[in-house]
Motif scaffolding. Structure first.
Motif, short mmCIF file in Angstrom:
data_model
loop_
_atom_site.label_atom_id
_atom_site.label_comp_id
_atom_site.label_asym_id
_atom_site.label_seq_id
_atom_site.Cartn_x
_atom_site.Cartn_y
_atom_site.Cartn_z
N ALA A 17 0.83 -1.21 0.00
CA ALA A 17 0.00 0.00 0.00
C ALA A 17 0.86 1.25 0.00
O ALA A 17 0.58 2.21 -0.74
N CYS A 68 -14.15 -8.33 -0.29
CA CYS A 68 -13.51 -7.45 0.70
C CYS A 68 -14.48 -7.00 1.78
O CYS A 68 -14.05 -6.48 2.81
N ALA A 159 0.68 3.79 5.95
CA ALA A 159 0.46 2.46 5.40
C ALA A 159 1.31 1.48 6.19
O ALA A 159 2.19 0.80 5.66
N GLY A 161 0.43 -1.21 7.91
CA GLY A 161 0.01 -2.59 8.06
C GLY A 161 -0.90 -2.81 9.25
O GLY A 161 -1.25 -1.89 9.98
N SER A 170 4.81 -5.30 10.58
CA SER A 170 3.47 -4.80 10.93
C SER A 170 3.05 -5.35 12.29
O SER A 170 2.57 -6.47 12.39
N SER A 336 -3.59 -12.13 7.75
CA SER A 336 -4.04 -10.74 7.71
C SER A 336 -4.88 -10.47 8.95
O SER A 336 -5.03 -11.33 9.81
N GLY A 362 -4.27 0.45 2.93
CA GLY A 362 -3.84 -0.93 3.15
C GLY A 362 -4.50 -1.58 4.35
O GLY A 362 -5.65 -1.30 4.68
N GLU A 363 -3.74 -2.41 5.04
CA GLU A 363 -4.29 -3.18 6.15
C GLU A 363 -4.50 -2.35 7.41
O GLU A 363 -5.02 -2.86 8.40
N LEU A 376 -3.99 -8.38 -1.67
CA LEU A 376 -3.02 -7.52 -2.35
C LEU A 376 -3.72 -6.53 -3.27
O LEU A 376 -3.31 -5.37 -3.38
N CYS A 379 -4.98 -3.71 -1.11
CA CYS A 379 -3.88 -2.90 -0.60
C CYS A 379 -3.34 -1.96 -1.68
O CYS A 379 -3.10 -0.78 -1.44
N THR A 382 -6.18 0.81 -2.45
CA THR A 382 -6.31 1.87 -1.44
C THR A 382 -5.04 2.71 -1.37
O THR A 382 -5.11 3.92 -1.14
N GLY A 383 -3.88 2.08 -1.56
CA GLY A 383 -2.64 2.84 -1.57
C GLY A 383 -2.61 3.86 -2.70
O GLY A 383 -2.24 5.03 -2.51
#
Length: 398
Positions: A17, A68, A159, A161, A170, A336, A362-363, A376, A379, A382-383
């Motif tokens: 991300a 998602c 970002a 994580g 993370s 995750s 991301g996460e 992925l 991530c 959104t990044g």
């Protein structure tokens, strides 16, 4: 202390991300600095690539959005969905192929060629990178190998994580700082994780063995696939696919699930084969010839308790072997996480309502998805969304 560094966009975290955010922001002309507390970038991505990097899913955008589980991510995924991910891979010189299940992989199967090509693109676009650089809090200098450095940024993208695989970078430690600022967070929970089981001694001999062609049924969900026996329980793709439903349904005493060890055979067909005379064959040999069950599947069948003698009851057992899950595996072992910065805390650009010009991706965001390329893809999406918004914000601040 070294002099202050002024940039347009500061990105904290060099996972997928963060790198995606840096790529888009720098492509729009922003001066970008990425800070990463680990010695190198994309460590979790590189670890994922050791078993074959599943980068996305060759599926419709609507399917990915549904997987998602957060409708508010839809604009980001529509802007950069499965097809865009594949085009982006090709643009980085990575040949790709689609497996029989629709999962998309680089031909090289590893993440390292992708990461090298990505890093080169970022370098060519003028992105600065500090590794072993620790974000310590809002409006606090970044702690680098050379001491604290004050970074003055027009916009910032976080970002960092979730809270799994801390050894790869993370650890979720940022959550306390965010909560102290009054930013709304959903509690972290493991996602795509294994579960604890109390195996019998005979079953423990199968630890590490994959169980293939099986249907797992739990909490109103069911999935066909495979999983792996571990010393402590079960894990693997079929388990990950129902892990969210199991986690939400699990009580303090655990949760009962069942396994269909012969998903390609009907109950009536099994009953018919098990109704044939056994003769002088041992029970194990008889079951093997009648049903094809052997090895770890035979062990699982016996794990469900004494075997019924009547054909129909035995067939029913094969189609629904009971197992009791005791608990989820620890958060740090999960592939995750669920939880993180909530939709309420963000505007449509993924900027924190409490801190305009500060974005998250991301996460760190409160969403979860099954394995299979969805993680992925979201991530990256959104990044990139946050990167574009941060660059626009910085340009307006000039």
């Amino acid at each position: 202390m070294p002099s202050d560094l002024k940039v347009d966009v500061l990105v904290v975290g060099a996972g997928p991300a963060g790198l995606a955010a840096a790529e888009v922001a720098s492509a729009q002309g922003a001066r970008v600095l990425v800070v990463e507390r680990m010695p190198s970038i994309a460590r979790k991505l590189l670890m994922a690539g050791k078993s074959g990097l599943n980068i996305t899913k060759d599926a419709s955008v609507d399917h990915v959005i549904e997987a998602c589980g957060r409708p508010w991510l839809a604009p980001m995924l529509r802007a950069f969905g499965p097809q865009e991910v594949q085009d982006w891979m090709r643009g980085l010189g990575q040949e790709i192929f689609t497996g029989s299940s629709g999962r998309v992989f680089p031909v090289a199967m590893k993440a390292s060629p992708l990461v090298r090509a990505w890093a080169k693109r970022l370098e060519d676009q003028g992105v600065q990178l500090w590794t072993r650089a620790v974000w310590q809090g809002f409006d606090v200098p970044v702690l680098t190998e050379d001491g604290p450095r004050q970074v003055i940024a027009k916009s910032t993208i976080f970002a960092m994580g979730g809270a799994s695989w801390a050894r790869l970078g993370s650890d979720g430690a940022w959550a306390k700082t965010f909560q102290a600022e009054g930013i709304d967070l959903a509690p972290f929970q493991p996602a795509n994780m294994g579960f604890d089981l109390r195996w019998s001694e005979p079953m423990l001999r199968h630890a590490g063995t994959p169980v293939k062609a099986v249907r797992v049924m739990a909490a109103g969900a069911e999935v066909s696939g495979e999983f792996v026996i571990t010393e402590r329980g079960i894990e693997g793709s079929a388990i990950y696919a129902i892990s969210a439903a199991v986690r939400e349904a699990m009580g303090t005493d655990g949760l009962a699930i069942s396994l269909d060890l012969a998903p390609d055979r009907s109950l009536d067909a099994l009953t018919g084969r098990l109704s044939r005379p056994r003769g002088k064959m041992s029970q194990s040999n008889y079951l093997r010839k009648a049903t094809g069950l052997q090895g770890v599947k035979m062990a699982l069948l016996r794990e469900g308790g004494p075997l019924p003698q009547e054909a129909r009851a035995l067939a029913e057992r094969i189609k629904a072997v009971p197992l009791m899950l005791r608990a989820t595996r620890p958060l740090d072992e999960a592939i995750s996480v669920a939880g993180g910065v909530t939709e309420m805390a963000l505007d449509r650009d993924l900027s924190l309502r409490a801190r305009p010009g500060v974005f998250c991706a991301g996460e760190m965001l409160d969403w979860e998805a099954p394995t299979g390329g969805y993680l992925l893809t979201a991530c990256l999406a959104t990044g990139r969304w946050a990167g574009a918004a941060a660059a626009r914000f910085a340009a307006k601040s000039t």
